[in-house]
Scaffold this active site. Structure first.
Site, PDB file in Angstrom:
ATOM      1  N   SER A  17       1.441  -1.055  -0.021  1.00 45.85           N
ATOM      2  CA  SER A  17       0.485   0.254   0.134  1.00 45.85           C
ATOM      3  C   SER A  17       1.000   1.426  -0.147  1.00 45.85           C
ATOM      4  CB  SER A  17      -0.641  -0.194   1.061  1.00 45.85           C
ATOM      5  OG  SER A  17      -0.129   0.662   2.411  1.00 45.85           O
ATOM      6  N   LYS A  18       0.342   2.614  -0.266  1.00 44.61           N
ATOM      7  CA  LYS A  18       0.825   3.376  -0.237  1.00 44.61           C
ATOM      8  C   LYS A  18       2.244   3.794   1.226  1.00 44.61           C
ATOM      9  CE  LYS A  18      -2.109   7.023  -2.458  1.00 44.61           C
ATOM     10  NZ  LYS A  18      -3.616   6.932  -1.898  1.00 44.61           N
ATOM     11  N   ARG A  19       1.997   2.991   2.398  1.00 43.52           N
ATOM     12  CA  ARG A  19       2.762   2.903   3.772  1.00 43.52           C
ATOM     13  C   ARG A  19       4.698   2.741   3.119  1.00 43.52           C
ATOM     14  NH1 ARG A  19       2.067  -0.021   7.183  1.00 43.52           N
ATOM     15  NH2 ARG A  19       0.829  -2.772   5.362  1.00 43.52           N
ATOM     16  N   GLY A  21       5.211   3.312   0.102  1.00 41.96           N
ATOM     17  CA  GLY A  21       6.330   3.678  -0.697  1.00 41.96           C
ATOM     18  C   GLY A  21       5.836   3.874  -2.170  1.00 41.96           C
TER      19      GLY A  21
END
Ligand code: GLU
Length: 481
Positions: A249-251, A253
């Site tokens: 996920s965006k966490r 990167g």
């Protein structure tokens, strides 16, 4: 084989979606089959035209062309669910008539309240089938009165087995499948209905998608059967996880294909990397070109274990693909990056040629295309001497090197890298300074920094006049102290 990629255009194309698209595309190309792009925009409130355009752009960038779908057409037009509403209504009402679906008059608020109560009392939050036993005539009467209703599928008793090509047989007890909604009370179709109707109508033979959809599959299998049709083959791809084992996920990167394009990854590297997220050619090969992928891709070598996203591996791979590019090709892919950075005007032919000469100098120094910007900036714009290199312009020795360099550059007959190098090496000898040391202030003057592409080649590309100007400016800086 007829395969499809069916993105919901609620945002950019996620790398996981791109992997799904790629696997479908590879299977279609390998088998000489058909690859369909279908836009699943039934969720009108979250779907946007921009997202559709972005998905199409990213697919094209990755080189995943489709045989049927938006922009190319096909026998099952339109390839966008908002244009196919009539088909979903027809299928849902057919199921209602056959007693395989029923009207549910429960209002969303009521449902939410009952779900909450069930959760609080430790019961299953599944729909309690309250409307299932309303006699058909009574329900039809309520419909006539104008009471809003949703259409729910009547899940039969028993067990539903999904025969998955990657995971094998996965059995689901129907008791755990709720009477899911086919049409919402505003008449809009749900994903499960639309996807089945479309896959049937488009004669999709293989549904290959992320395993987050596995829980939906028994519902879809039941729907196929209720509609009197056989189901396609299913293959659920393993989840993509970050280094920490959690779903990517965006966490972790960047996860959008568009971002990787902007950063300067090559589509070929991206395709190679994505192909290896869950699939392998053998136990060791990592660099695999598109042709080899097409010739060898098969679901048999897709693992059911989560695939780990590894940024370093992608970056390494990209560097390998950059190194394999020819001069012209490298300049061609660098051009938009330089234009984007404001260093070259898109229509500047002379700069384009200069870029073609400069590109080979940095081929082995860049991992992503955007790395080229700071390395090549001095060839296309003014130089700004970076602070920690300023020191190298000061002091008597450096000043004499720069003065002498200016003189020699002026006197040179041919302004070619080999002649420049010979002359400046002679100079270092005459001044009894080690060549490497003597070249430092020259490099700073020319490129603005201690690190730069090969100096003499750069000087040749820059041309005599510019080099002279930069030497002069450096001498000024030196005088300023
Ligand atoms: N539209 C769904 C999604 O974007 C894909 C559905 C499917 O492949 O069946 O997740």
């Amino acid at each position: 084989m007829r395969l499809r990629f069916a993105p919901s255009p609620t945002g950019y194309l996620h790398v996981g979606g791109a992997r799904t698209a790629l696997f479908n595309w590879l299977l279609a190309r390998r088998s000489g089959g058909v690859f369909i792009l279908r836009i699943e925009d039934t969720d009108i409130s979250r779907s946007t035209e921009e997202a559709i355009e972005a998905i199409i752009e990213d697919m094209r960038w990755l080189g995943l062309d489709w045989d049927e779908g938006p922009e190319v057409g096909g026998d099952h037009w339109p390839y966008r669910q908002t244009g196919r509403a009539a088909l979903y209504l027809e299928a849902a009402h057919g199921l209602l008539e056959e007693g395989r679906a029923y009207r549910c008059f429960c209002l969303p608020e009521e449902l939410a309240e009952r779900r909450e109560r069930a959760a609080a009392e430790g019961r299953s939050p599944m729909y309690d089938r309250r409307c299932r036993d309303i006699p058909a005539e009574e329900a039809a009467g309520m419909e006539k009165e104008g009471r809003p209703f949703a259409l729910r599928f009547l899940v039969p008793e028993g067990e539903t087995v999904v025969e998955d090509l990657i995971r094998g047989d996965v059995a689901f007890s129907n008791a755990e499948i709720e009477d899911f909604v086919l049409l919402r009370n505003d008449g809009s179709p749900t994903y499960n209905l639309a996807v089945v109707v479309d896959d049937l109508e488009m004669r999709v033979s293989h549904v290959v998608r992320g395993d987050d959809h596995l829980p939906n599959t028994p519902k879809q299998v039941l729907l196929y059967r209720a509609l009197g049709a056989g189901e396609p083959a299913f293959a659920h791809l393993p989840m993509i996880v970050g280094q920490d084992g959690k779903p990517l996920s965006k966490r972790h990167g960047d996860v959008s294909v568009g971002r990787f394009r902007e950063m300067g990854f090559l589509p070929e590297a991206m395709v190679n990397f994505l192909a290896l997220l869950g699939w392998s050619l053998d136990d060791s090969t990592t660099l695999i070109d598109r042709e080899t992928l097409v010739a060898n891709f098969a679901l048999e070598r897709v693992s059911s274990k989560p695939a780990v996203w590894d940024d370093d591996k992608l970056t390494w791979m990209n560097a390998q693909y950059i190194m394999a590019l020819g001069d012209e090709e490298l300049a061609r892919v660098l051009m938009p990056v330089m234009v984007g950075a404001g260093l070259i005007a898109a229509d500047d032919e002379e700069a384009r040629e200069r870029l073609q000469r400069a590109a080979p100098l940095i081929r082995e120094r860049i991992k992503v295309l955007s790395d080229a910007v700071p390395l090549l900036a001095f060839l296309f714009g003014e130089v700004e001497v970076v602070d920690d290199s300023r020191e190298l312009l000061r002091g008597d020795e450096n000043v004499s090197i720069l003065r002498e360099t200016g003189k020699r550059l002026l006197e040179l007959g041919r302004f070619a890298s080999s002649d420049i190098e010979t002359s400046l090496r002679d100079m270092a000898d005459e001044l009894s300074i080690k060549a490497r040391k003597a070249f430092q202030p020259i490099r700073v003057a020319i490129a603005g920094s201690k690190v730069s592409p090969p100096l003499f080649e750069s000087m040749e590309i820059l041309g005599r006049e510019k080099c002279m100007q930069r030497i002069a400016r450096a001498l000024e800086t030196a005088r300023e102290g």
